[in-house]
Design an enzyme around this catalytic site. Structure first.
Site, PDB file in Angstrom:
ATOM      1  N   SER A 179       0.829  -1.197   0.000  1.00 16.69           N
ATOM      2  CA  SER A 179       0.000   0.000   0.000  1.00 16.69           C
ATOM      3  C   SER A 179       0.868   1.254   0.000  1.00 16.69           C
ATOM      4  O   SER A 179       2.082   1.167  -0.188  1.00 16.69           O
ATOM      5  CB  SER A 179      -0.929  -0.037   1.224  1.00 16.69           C
ATOM      6  OG  SER A 179      -1.887   0.988   1.128  1.00 16.69           O
ATOM      7  N   ASN A 180       0.252   2.420   0.174  1.00 13.51           N
ATOM      8  CA  ASN A 180       1.027   3.657   0.305  1.00 13.51           C
ATOM      9  C   ASN A 180       0.543   4.426   1.529  1.00 13.51           C
ATOM     10  O   ASN A 180      -0.355   3.989   2.226  1.00 13.51           O
ATOM     11  CB  ASN A 180       0.944   4.486  -0.985  1.00 13.51           C
ATOM     12  CG  ASN A 180      -0.472   4.910  -1.288  1.00 13.51           C
ATOM     13  OD1 ASN A 180      -1.169   5.449  -0.433  1.00 13.51           O
ATOM     14  ND2 ASN A 180      -0.923   4.653  -2.514  1.00 13.51           N
ATOM     15  N   ARG A 181       1.123   5.597   1.766  1.00 14.10           N
ATOM     16  CA  ARG A 181       0.870   6.296   3.030  1.00 14.10           C
ATOM     17  C   ARG A 181      -0.354   7.208   3.004  1.00 14.10           C
ATOM     18  O   ARG A 181      -0.570   7.982   3.924  1.00 14.10           O
ATOM     19  CB  ARG A 181       2.109   7.127   3.407  1.00 14.10           C
ATOM     20  CG  ARG A 181       3.328   6.283   3.685  1.00 14.10           C
ATOM     21  CD  ARG A 181       4.456   7.133   4.255  1.00 14.10           C
ATOM     22  NE  ARG A 181       5.670   6.369   4.400  1.00 14.10           N
ATOM     23  CZ  ARG A 181       5.902   5.516   5.417  1.00 14.10           C
ATOM     24  NH1 ARG A 181       4.989   5.352   6.356  1.00 14.10           N
ATOM     25  NH2 ARG A 181       7.029   4.853   5.471  1.00 14.10           N
ATOM     26  N   SER A 182      -1.135   7.156   1.941  1.00 10.47           N
ATOM     27  CA  SER A 182      -2.303   8.041   1.873  1.00 10.47           C
ATOM     28  C   SER A 182      -3.368   7.637   2.894  1.00 10.47           C
ATOM     29  O   SER A 182      -3.654   6.460   3.073  1.00 10.47           O
ATOM     30  CB  SER A 182      -2.895   7.965   0.463  1.00 10.47           C
ATOM     31  OG  SER A 182      -4.152   8.565   0.451  1.00 10.47           O
ATOM     32  N   ALA A 190      -4.848   8.538  -3.924  1.00 14.27           N
ATOM     33  CA  ALA A 190      -3.508   8.022  -4.252  1.00 14.27           C
ATOM     34  C   ALA A 190      -3.684   6.616  -4.823  1.00 14.27           C
ATOM     35  O   ALA A 190      -3.440   5.614  -4.153  1.00 14.27           O
ATOM     36  CB  ALA A 190      -2.639   7.999  -3.007  1.00 14.27           C
TER      37      ALA A 190
END
Ligand code: C5P
Length: 210
Positions: A19-22, A86
């Site tokens: 995943s990402n940090r959004s 994101a």
């Protein structure tokens, strides 16, 4: 099987994903600000832990493909499209059907690009007023300007990644907003305040374009 489908975009196996940090906070704040400004709002969001504003029409999705489908089913009836999510740029080509067992060798995952939703929207014959976001770690304005052109956007909101207390996972943000005829810096403030300022800018530019 269902679990794999649901996490299709970046699933490694039924229990793991990339995943990402959004956090989704900026998108939800924009939806709220647009409602307060009198707009009707369709909020299409990915996996978040936030409660959506009650007067918005909400569609929750998990994968980039689901978000693409939901956006394309909605976008022809909207005046303004704000792409704040994101979205995963890649998906794992072949998620394992069962939980992978660990061993001592490296694990190679093949990632394939997802479709760019915003680009697909601006390529429509009659695109809505399109606002994109650019989160960058370097050369913020150069990258944002090139995205404004390349994706045929009406406006882009750029934010520098790595500024203490701002952006991803934070409750505050600082945005550099660019459009064809100008630019404006929205100085660091809570995301709700930034969202209200951004909605005002979008409304002004949208009215000028009409
Ligand atoms: O090129 P980049 O992914 O940095 O562009 C970011 C912008 O494109 C954001 O507005 C984001 O919501 C949108 N985007 C999209 N679909 C993707 C990837 C990004 O709509 N698959």
């Amino acid at each position: 099987d269902n679990q794999i489908d649901a996490l299709e975009c970046m699933a490694i196996d039924p229990v793991r994903y990339l995943s990402n940090r959004s956090s989704g906070k900026m998108g939800f704040a924009i939806a709220q600000a647009a409602l307060e400004a009198g707009a009707e709002v369709d909020l299409i969001h990915g996996p978040v832990v936030l409660t959506p504003p009650s007067r918005s029409r909400v569609t929750a999705v998990v994968s980039a493909q689901e978000m693409y489908d939901a956006v394309m089913a909605t976008v022809e009836s909207v005046d303004i499209f704000i792409a704040c999510a994101a979205v995963a740029d890649y998906r794992i080509e072949a998620p394992a059907q069962q939980k992978r067992k660990k061993d001592d060798v490296s694990l190679n995952l093949t990632l394939t690009p997802t479709r760019d939703i915003l680009l697909s929207v601006t390529a429509l014959p009659e695109p809505p007023f399109a606002v994109g976001f650019a989160a960058e770690t370097e050369n913020l304005l150069r990258h944002a300007r090139s995205k404004l052109e390349r994706k045929s956007l009406d406006m882009i909101a750029a934010n520098q990644v790595g500024v203490e207390g701002s952006g991803f996972e934070s409750s505050a943000n600082e945005l550099h907003v660019l459009w064809k005829g100008g630019e404006q810096v929205l100085a660091k403030a809570p995301k709700q305040a930034i969202a209200r300022q951004l909605v005002r800018l979008i409304a002004n530019c949208y009215c000028l374009r009409k």
